[in-house]
Write a protein that holds these residues in place. Structure first.
Motif, mmCIF file in Angstrom:
data_model
loop_
_atom_site.group_PDB
_atom_site.id
_atom_site.type_symbol
_atom_site.label_atom_id
_atom_site.label_comp_id
_atom_site.label_asym_id
_atom_site.label_seq_id
_atom_site.Cartn_x
_atom_site.Cartn_y
_atom_site.Cartn_z
ATOM 1 N N PRO A 125 -26.841 -39.031 -10.439
ATOM 2 C CA PRO A 125 -25.655 -39.049 -9.594
ATOM 3 C C PRO A 125 -24.580 -38.033 -9.990
ATOM 4 O O PRO A 125 -23.882 -37.515 -9.149
ATOM 5 C CB PRO A 125 -25.127 -40.472 -9.727
ATOM 6 N N ARG A 126 -24.463 -37.713 -11.266
ATOM 7 C CA ARG A 126 -23.391 -36.813 -11.684
ATOM 8 C C ARG A 126 -23.840 -35.368 -11.864
ATOM 9 O O ARG A 126 -23.049 -34.473 -11.710
ATOM 10 C CB ARG A 126 -22.792 -37.304 -13.001
ATOM 11 N N THR A 127 -25.074 -35.154 -12.231
ATOM 12 C CA THR A 127 -25.486 -33.804 -12.602
ATOM 13 C C THR A 127 -26.448 -33.155 -11.622
ATOM 14 O O THR A 127 -26.760 -31.993 -11.779
ATOM 15 C CB THR A 127 -26.158 -33.812 -13.994
ATOM 16 N N GLY A 128 -26.951 -33.874 -10.634
ATOM 17 C CA GLY A 128 -27.919 -33.300 -9.715
ATOM 18 C C GLY A 128 -29.302 -33.288 -10.328
ATOM 19 O O GLY A 128 -29.572 -33.983 -11.306
ATOM 20 N N PRO A 129 -30.182 -32.481 -9.756
ATOM 21 C CA PRO A 129 -31.563 -32.464 -10.239
ATOM 22 C C PRO A 129 -31.652 -31.969 -11.681
ATOM 23 O O PRO A 129 -30.936 -31.052 -12.083
ATOM 24 C CB PRO A 129 -32.268 -31.476 -9.306
ATOM 25 N N LEU A 130 -32.522 -32.595 -12.434
ATOM 26 C CA LEU A 130 -32.749 -32.187 -13.814
ATOM 27 C C LEU A 130 -33.812 -31.101 -13.864
ATOM 28 O O LEU A 130 -34.715 -31.056 -13.034
ATOM 29 C CB LEU A 130 -33.227 -33.379 -14.653
ATOM 30 N N THR A 131 -33.704 -30.244 -14.845
ATOM 31 C CA THR A 131 -34.727 -29.237 -15.081
ATOM 32 C C THR A 131 -35.698 -29.799 -16.101
ATOM 33 O O THR A 131 -35.292 -30.321 -17.139
ATOM 34 C CB THR A 131 -34.087 -27.931 -15.606
ATOM 35 N N VAL A 132 -36.971 -29.697 -15.812
ATOM 36 C CA VAL A 132 -38.019 -30.159 -16.712
ATOM 37 C C VAL A 132 -38.434 -28.972 -17.578
ATOM 38 O O VAL A 132 -38.807 -27.921 -17.066
ATOM 39 C CB VAL A 132 -39.227 -30.701 -15.916
ATOM 40 N N THR A 133 -38.341 -29.141 -18.878
ATOM 41 C CA THR A 133 -38.704 -28.086 -19.812
ATOM 42 C C THR A 133 -40.162 -28.233 -20.209
ATOM 43 O O THR A 133 -40.590 -29.300 -20.642
ATOM 44 C CB THR A 133 -37.821 -28.131 -21.078
ATOM 45 N N VAL A 134 -40.915 -27.159 -20.050
ATOM 46 C CA VAL A 134 -42.336 -27.117 -20.389
ATOM 47 C C VAL A 134 -42.524 -26.085 -21.483
ATOM 48 O O VAL A 134 -42.103 -24.934 -21.344
ATOM 49 C CB VAL A 134 -43.197 -26.738 -19.164
ATOM 50 N N THR A 135 -43.153 -26.487 -22.575
ATOM 51 C CA THR A 135 -43.454 -25.581 -23.676
ATOM 52 C C THR A 135 -44.954 -25.350 -23.702
ATOM 53 O O THR A 135 -45.731 -26.306 -23.738
ATOM 54 C CB THR A 135 -43.001 -26.171 -25.023
ATOM 55 N N VAL A 136 -45.358 -24.096 -23.689
ATOM 56 C CA VAL A 136 -46.776 -23.733 -23.762
ATOM 57 C C VAL A 136 -46.994 -23.031 -25.101
ATOM 58 O O VAL A 136 -46.370 -21.998 -25.382
ATOM 59 C CB VAL A 136 -47.199 -22.816 -22.604
ATOM 60 N N LEU A 137 -47.852 -23.593 -25.932
ATOM 61 C CA LEU A 137 -48.169 -23.014 -27.233
ATOM 62 C C LEU A 137 -49.277 -21.979 -27.067
ATOM 63 O O LEU A 137 -50.311 -22.267 -26.469
ATOM 64 C CB LEU A 137 -48.629 -24.106 -28.203
ATOM 65 N N VAL A 138 -49.054 -20.773 -27.594
ATOM 66 C CA VAL A 138 -50.091 -19.742 -27.560
ATOM 67 C C VAL A 138 -50.449 -19.350 -28.987
ATOM 68 O O VAL A 138 -49.632 -19.472 -29.900
ATOM 69 C CB VAL A 138 -49.671 -18.496 -26.736
ATOM 70 N N PHE A 139 -51.674 -18.892 -29.154
ATOM 71 C CA PHE A 139 -52.173 -18.500 -30.473
ATOM 72 C C PHE A 139 -53.245 -17.440 -30.265
ATOM 73 O O PHE A 139 -53.808 -17.320 -29.167
ATOM 74 C CB PHE A 139 -52.731 -19.721 -31.222
ATOM 75 N N PRO A 140 -53.545 -16.651 -31.289
ATOM 76 C CA PRO A 140 -54.563 -15.605 -31.125
ATOM 77 C C PRO A 140 -55.894 -16.189 -30.652
ATOM 78 O O PRO A 140 -56.371 -17.195 -31.176
ATOM 79 C CB PRO A 140 -54.695 -15.023 -32.531
ATOM 80 N N GLY A 141 -56.447 -15.584 -29.608
ATOM 81 C CA GLY A 141 -57.721 -16.033 -29.072
ATOM 82 C C GLY A 141 -57.611 -17.124 -28.032
ATOM 83 O O GLY A 141 -58.636 -17.617 -27.540
ATOM 84 N N VAL A 142 -56.395 -17.520 -27.668
ATOM 85 C CA VAL A 142 -56.215 -18.552 -26.650
ATOM 86 C C VAL A 142 -56.846 -18.071 -25.334
ATOM 87 O O VAL A 142 -56.872 -16.877 -25.044
ATOM 88 C CB VAL A 142 -54.706 -18.876 -26.466
ATOM 89 N N ARG A 143 -57.378 -18.988 -24.568
ATOM 90 C CA ARG A 143 -57.982 -18.645 -23.280
ATOM 91 C C ARG A 143 -56.849 -18.302 -22.298
ATOM 92 O O ARG A 143 -55.957 -19.115 -22.064
ATOM 93 C CB ARG A 143 -58.806 -19.815 -22.751
ATOM 94 N N LEU A 144 -56.896 -17.103 -21.736
ATOM 95 C CA LEU A 144 -55.855 -16.624 -20.835
ATOM 96 C C LEU A 144 -55.609 -17.599 -19.689
ATOM 97 O O LEU A 144 -54.465 -17.946 -19.379
ATOM 98 C CB LEU A 144 -56.225 -15.238 -20.299
#
Length: 144
Positions: free
Chosen positions: A6-25
């Motif tokens: 009610p006070r702030t409007g829509p919330l933003t959902v934070t998504v974290t994607v972990l990458v590492f050498p050799g990860v599948r594109l």
């Protein structure tokens, strides 16, 4: 899912994607594309790519992916952690530094998801205890 407040409007959902050498594109770009497409229909997702040291990584396809942050620089929690897999998952599950990164980010996430063989990283990190993990091309495995 309605994220209106009610006070702030829509919330933003934070998504974290972990990458590492050799990860599948595809395991990285597929989920990012899904969240970007959802934004076109009113979603509010903020995707950040995190690598162990904040440097770019080379994927299994030979493509370089840049990172927004190093694991140790992640200070705010996220709503969704995405742990992608890769063809060298059997090597990745023996990488203690990578497993520590998975555990640390999982501890800051409301929800943790894996893509394909990323499930084996979750299992090796001890996050699937007493749950079943299955890869379609491999027999069922229980992790305990």
């Amino acid at each position: 899912m309605n994220h209106n407040h009610p006070r702030t409007g829509p919330l933003t959902v934070t998504v974290t994607v972990l990458v590492f050498p050799g990860v599948r594109l595809l395991d990285v770009t597929g989920p990012i594309e899904v969240f970007a497409s959802a934004d076109e229909f009113g979603g509010r997702y903020r995707v950040r790519i995190v690598s162990e040291d904040g440097a770019a990584v080379i994927t299994s396809a030979g493509t370089r992916i840049g990172a927004d942050l190093a694991v140790d620089d992640v200070r705010e929690p996220c709503d969704v952690l995405v742990v992608p897999g890769g063809p060298e998952w059997e090597t990745a599950i023996k990488d203690d530094t990578l497993l520590d990164a998975v555990r640390r980010l999982h501890g800051m996430a409301r929800c943790t998801a894996s893509v394909c063989t990323g499930a084996f990283l979750l299992a090796a990190a001890g996050l699937l205890r007493w749950r079943r993990c299955r890869c379609p091309s491999r027999p069922r495995t229980s992790w305990g």
